[in-house]
Design a protein around this motif. Sequence first.
Motif, PDB file in Angstrom:
ATOM      1  N   GLY A  67       0.825  -1.208   0.000  1.00  0.00           N
ATOM      2  CA  GLY A  67       0.000   0.000   0.000  1.00  0.00           C
ATOM      3  C   GLY A  67       0.851   1.246   0.000  1.00  0.00           C
ATOM      4  N   LYS A  68       0.234   2.343   0.379  1.00  0.00           N
ATOM      5  CA  LYS A  68       0.911   3.639   0.365  1.00  0.00           C
ATOM      6  C   LYS A  68       1.635   3.845   1.699  1.00  0.00           C
ATOM      7  N   PRO A  69       2.651   4.717   1.714  1.00  0.00           N
ATOM      8  CA  PRO A  69       3.268   5.086   2.983  1.00  0.00           C
ATOM      9  C   PRO A  69       2.199   5.664   3.905  1.00  0.00           C
ATOM     10  N   ASN A  70       2.220   5.306   5.185  1.00  0.00           N
ATOM     11  CA  ASN A  70       1.304   5.964   6.118  1.00  0.00           C
ATOM     12  C   ASN A  70       2.123   6.624   7.218  1.00  0.00           C
ATOM     13  N   LYS A  71       1.427   7.297   8.135  1.00  0.00           N
ATOM     14  CA  LYS A  71       2.136   8.085   9.137  1.00  0.00           C
ATOM     15  C   LYS A  71       2.365   7.319  10.431  1.00  0.00           C
ATOM     16  N   ALA A  72       2.043   6.036  10.440  1.00  0.00           N
ATOM     17  CA  ALA A  72       2.336   5.231  11.622  1.00  0.00           C
ATOM     18  C   ALA A  72       3.828   5.326  11.915  1.00  0.00           C
ATOM     19  N   ALA A  73       4.174   5.378  13.187  1.00  0.00           N
ATOM     20  CA  ALA A  73       5.588   5.498  13.561  1.00  0.00           C
ATOM     21  C   ALA A  73       6.399   4.323  13.020  1.00  0.00           C
ATOM     22  N   SER A  74       5.745   3.176  12.846  1.00  0.00           N
ATOM     23  CA  SER A  74       6.453   1.987  12.362  1.00  0.00           C
ATOM     24  C   SER A  74       6.500   1.920  10.838  1.00  0.00           C
ATOM     25  N   GLY A  75       5.856   2.875  10.183  1.00  0.00           N
ATOM     26  CA  GLY A  75       5.716   2.798   8.728  1.00  0.00           C
ATOM     27  C   GLY A  75       7.028   2.669   7.972  1.00  0.00           C
ATOM     28  N   PHE A  76       8.072   3.308   8.500  1.00  0.00           N
ATOM     29  CA  PHE A  76       9.326   3.350   7.733  1.00  0.00           C
ATOM     30  C   PHE A  76       9.942   1.981   7.523  1.00  0.00           C
ATOM     31  N   PHE A  77       9.679   1.028   8.445  1.00  0.00           N
ATOM     32  CA  PHE A  77      10.271  -0.309   8.292  1.00  0.00           C
ATOM     33  C   PHE A  77       9.852  -0.922   6.949  1.00  0.00           C
ATOM     34  N   SER A  78       8.614  -0.660   6.550  1.00  0.00           N
ATOM     35  CA  SER A  78       8.142  -1.131   5.244  1.00  0.00           C
ATOM     36  C   SER A  78       8.465  -0.133   4.141  1.00  0.00           C
ATOM     37  N   ASN A  79       8.300   1.161   4.452  1.00  0.00           N
ATOM     38  CA  ASN A  79       8.494   2.183   3.407  1.00  0.00           C
ATOM     39  C   ASN A  79       9.859   2.069   2.735  1.00  0.00           C
ATOM     40  N   ILE A  80      10.892   1.806   3.557  1.00  0.00           N
ATOM     41  CA  ILE A  80      12.251   1.826   2.994  1.00  0.00           C
ATOM     42  C   ILE A  80      12.515   0.629   2.081  1.00  0.00           C
ATOM     43  N   ILE A  81      11.627  -0.349   2.092  1.00  0.00           N
ATOM     44  CA  ILE A  81      11.743  -1.464   1.148  1.00  0.00           C
ATOM     45  C   ILE A  81      10.787  -1.242  -0.030  1.00  0.00           C
ATOM     46  N   ARG A  82       9.524  -0.994   0.314  1.00  0.00           N
ATOM     47  CA  ARG A  82       8.477  -0.954  -0.712  1.00  0.00           C
ATOM     48  C   ARG A  82       8.655   0.205  -1.687  1.00  0.00           C
ATOM     49  N   GLU A 100      10.397   4.805  -6.020  1.00  0.00           N
ATOM     50  CA  GLU A 100      10.116   6.034  -5.261  1.00  0.00           C
ATOM     51  C   GLU A 100      11.136   6.228  -4.148  1.00  0.00           C
ATOM     52  N   GLU A 101      11.271   7.473  -3.735  1.00  0.00           N
ATOM     53  CA  GLU A 101      12.096   7.761  -2.566  1.00  0.00           C
ATOM     54  C   GLU A 101      11.384   7.332  -1.281  1.00  0.00           C
ATOM     55  N   ALA A 102      12.178   6.972  -0.282  1.00  0.00           N
ATOM     56  CA  ALA A 102      11.616   6.682   1.042  1.00  0.00           C
ATOM     57  C   ALA A 102      12.452   7.400   2.088  1.00  0.00           C
ATOM     58  N   ILE A 103      11.789   7.852   3.133  1.00  0.00           N
ATOM     59  CA  ILE A 103      12.480   8.545   4.230  1.00  0.00           C
ATOM     60  C   ILE A 103      12.810   7.538   5.319  1.00  0.00           C
ATOM     61  N   LEU A 104      14.065   7.532   5.757  1.00  0.00           N
ATOM     62  CA  LEU A 104      14.480   6.730   6.918  1.00  0.00           C
ATOM     63  C   LEU A 104      14.682   7.687   8.091  1.00  0.00           C
ATOM     64  N   PRO A 105      13.802   7.649   9.090  1.00  0.00           N
ATOM     65  CA  PRO A 105      13.860   8.648  10.167  1.00  0.00           C
ATOM     66  C   PRO A 105      14.710   8.232  11.361  1.00  0.00           C
ATOM     67  N   VAL A 106      15.274   7.006  11.348  1.00  0.00           N
ATOM     68  CA  VAL A 106      16.060   6.516  12.496  1.00  0.00           C
ATOM     69  C   VAL A 106      17.424   6.061  12.002  1.00  0.00           C
ATOM     70  N   GLN A 148      18.288  -4.611   7.013  1.00  0.00           N
ATOM     71  CA  GLN A 148      17.205  -4.505   6.019  1.00  0.00           C
ATOM     72  C   GLN A 148      17.743  -3.923   4.710  1.00  0.00           C
ATOM     73  N   ILE A 149      18.528  -2.855   4.857  1.00  0.00           N
ATOM     74  CA  ILE A 149      19.034  -2.162   3.662  1.00  0.00           C
ATOM     75  C   ILE A 149      20.039  -3.043   2.920  1.00  0.00           C
ATOM     76  N   ARG A 166      17.656   5.126  -3.186  1.00  0.00           N
ATOM     77  CA  ARG A 166      16.400   5.911  -3.060  1.00  0.00           C
ATOM     78  C   ARG A 166      15.981   6.128  -1.598  1.00  0.00           C
ATOM     79  N   ILE A 167      16.783   5.581  -0.664  1.00  0.00           N
ATOM     80  CA  ILE A 167      16.476   5.783   0.767  1.00  0.00           C
ATOM     81  C   ILE A 167      17.172   7.057   1.245  1.00  0.00           C
ATOM     82  N   LYS A 168      16.371   7.995   1.747  1.00  0.00           N
ATOM     83  CA  LYS A 168      16.935   9.262   2.225  1.00  0.00           C
ATOM     84  C   LYS A 168      16.907   9.297   3.746  1.00  0.00           C
ATOM     85  N   ARG A 169      18.045   9.615   4.328  1.00  0.00           N
ATOM     86  CA  ARG A 169      18.139   9.656   5.793  1.00  0.00           C
ATOM     87  C   ARG A 169      17.748  11.030   6.314  1.00  0.00           C
ATOM     88  N   VAL A 170      16.611  11.089   6.992  1.00  0.00           N
ATOM     89  CA  VAL A 170      16.125  12.344   7.588  1.00  0.00           C
ATOM     90  C   VAL A 170      15.704  12.039   9.032  1.00  0.00           C
TER      91      VAL A 170
END
Lengths: 328, 328
Positions: free
Chosen positions: B184-199, B205-211, B258-259, B273-277
Amino acid sequence: MHILILGAAGMVGRKLAERLLREGRLGKQDITRMTLQDVVAPARPANASVPVSVVASDFADAGAAAPLIAERPDVIFHLAAIVSGEAEAEFDKGYRINLDGTRYLIDAIRAAGGGYKPRLVFTSSIAVFGAPFPEKIGDEFFHTPLTSYGTQKSICELLINDYTRKGLLDGISIRLPTICVRPGKPNKAASGFFSNIIREPLAGEEAILPVSEDVRHWHASPKSAVGFLIHAGTMDLNAMGPRRNLSMPGLSATVGEQIAALERVAGKNVIARIKRVPDPTIIGIVSGWPRDFVTDRALRLGFTTAEKTFDDIIRIHIEDELGGKFVG
Amino acid sequence: MHILILGAAGMVGRKLAERLLREGRLGKQDITRMTLQDVVAPARPANASVPVSVVASDFADAGAAAPLIAERPDVIFHLAAIVSGEAEAEFDKGYRINLDGTRYLIDAIRAAGGGYKPRLVFTSSIAVFGAPFPEKIGDEFFHTPLTSYGTQKSICELLINDYTRKGLLDGISIRLPTICVRPGKPNKAASGFFSNIIREPLAGEEAILPVSEDVRHWHASPKSAVGFLIHAGTMDLNAMGPRRNLSMPGLSATVGEQIAALERVAGKNVIARIKRVPDPTIIGIVSGWPRDFVTDRALRLGFTTAEKTFDDIIRIHIEDELGGKFVG
């Protein structure tokens, strides 16, 4: 300071009210008012030096908590419950009183508004643990209740932790050991014999021992139980973090050790009044009960027992219940 | 065999319904009927070979469970819940849906009578655990939820154990790892990035890695989650004794692992495509989450994951969600 005791007609509730009225204070604060609630009206304490209200209400009634909370008690001791055997036999009643009743209470506190955030001291039980467990149950062992009563107590612990974490009240749940020596008449509770074999012989009566002498159990005197409640009502709970539930200190003793202590304190004639009549049902029930605990966390947090040995437990009973005398 | 899925519009519920309809059976029994419930009507599966009823109802409504239970489903998969963030923000709603809803359900089962005793598979969560905990959380570690969601899940586990012990239903509560890769689409759940950075990188698409890359977490693929549910719906639960709740197997991996897996499976272009923010809020939230488990009990009871490595988790996503292709 206004103190509310829920379940004030029970043995521990009565002793707690007596001690608080005798001392006139809880911690550093003077008690200015007390409310005693139970399903039957608690006896009005004689010679109370502060106003004492006595309330009879059914804790399972959704409307019972609100009028008590409307008086904004500063400290609430919540001892209201139906006991293990009854909660097991009467499923709905157990859930209504032991779970819904607590939820009505904490929701009434939450609904009170105006920054009201009382101290809530909840009496939980070692029945949150169910066999198999280690010989000594530690502070991080999981909850595996094998009774509806233990399930309900465990759920209330979780609710009080969450409501506390959300800033809705200032709660603590303490798991009392089995109270020994329980005053009064022998009852049919499966745990009754732990007290019966001390209390009845000291009164010159026979007592039935339905299990073998190697059965080990976890005890505290009524005096210790009241002491735990008062400490829980006065200590700084922030030291606990969000884990506001814990097992209280106690004394692990076998039935044989209980009897040896009774002999040391009261003599051979007294222990001769214990009759061994094995009861397979009680043996079965008791085999699933906790035997011993490691309560480092409670000790670190300043919870202390009034007794160091089982001899002390017997002496406390003779002193507090028998005016220092027994039938030798 | 009639199967009821509560919360069937969610990602896991959808995948479970699809697999059951595809296989036509649960364990050794043919599926003859299926009911899919959610607060919004679940999509009606295409080409179902058995009658499928679709029901929209509010699980927090005291009357919602009875009509579903009146049809006497043999196996109930209970995935209905509001998620952690929502239960934390909306206190009453969380308790109504995640606690009261489950209680309405089990009481409706109890009220059905006539010896009705369905299998109830409840999806619990590793949110029943809260920091501090050991690096690996074992099968006997206590429940210390730090969210209302985790509190509600823990309470439901206790209730299902007790109702099962009393013979009112045949229940099991399984704690799923974080599902990765969540489609699915990125969501704002705090855990979302674990999937976002793969999917997202696999989709070009770019994905934000916040940790930071040393953050460790506990994962299972959607395929594994469905496998756990089916095993829980078919296994002999008597082997569990009265402790019908447990943590499911999973895979512990750091974000860095994961990466690295993504690079092995999909190449350097993809991981670029993973951006560290760094996001201090998310870093704070995630620091209180479980990192690893010992799930010996689940493994002994036959629960198995579909993946051995994080590379497998990524391959399962590419296979099941992307038709075997990704943007290199």
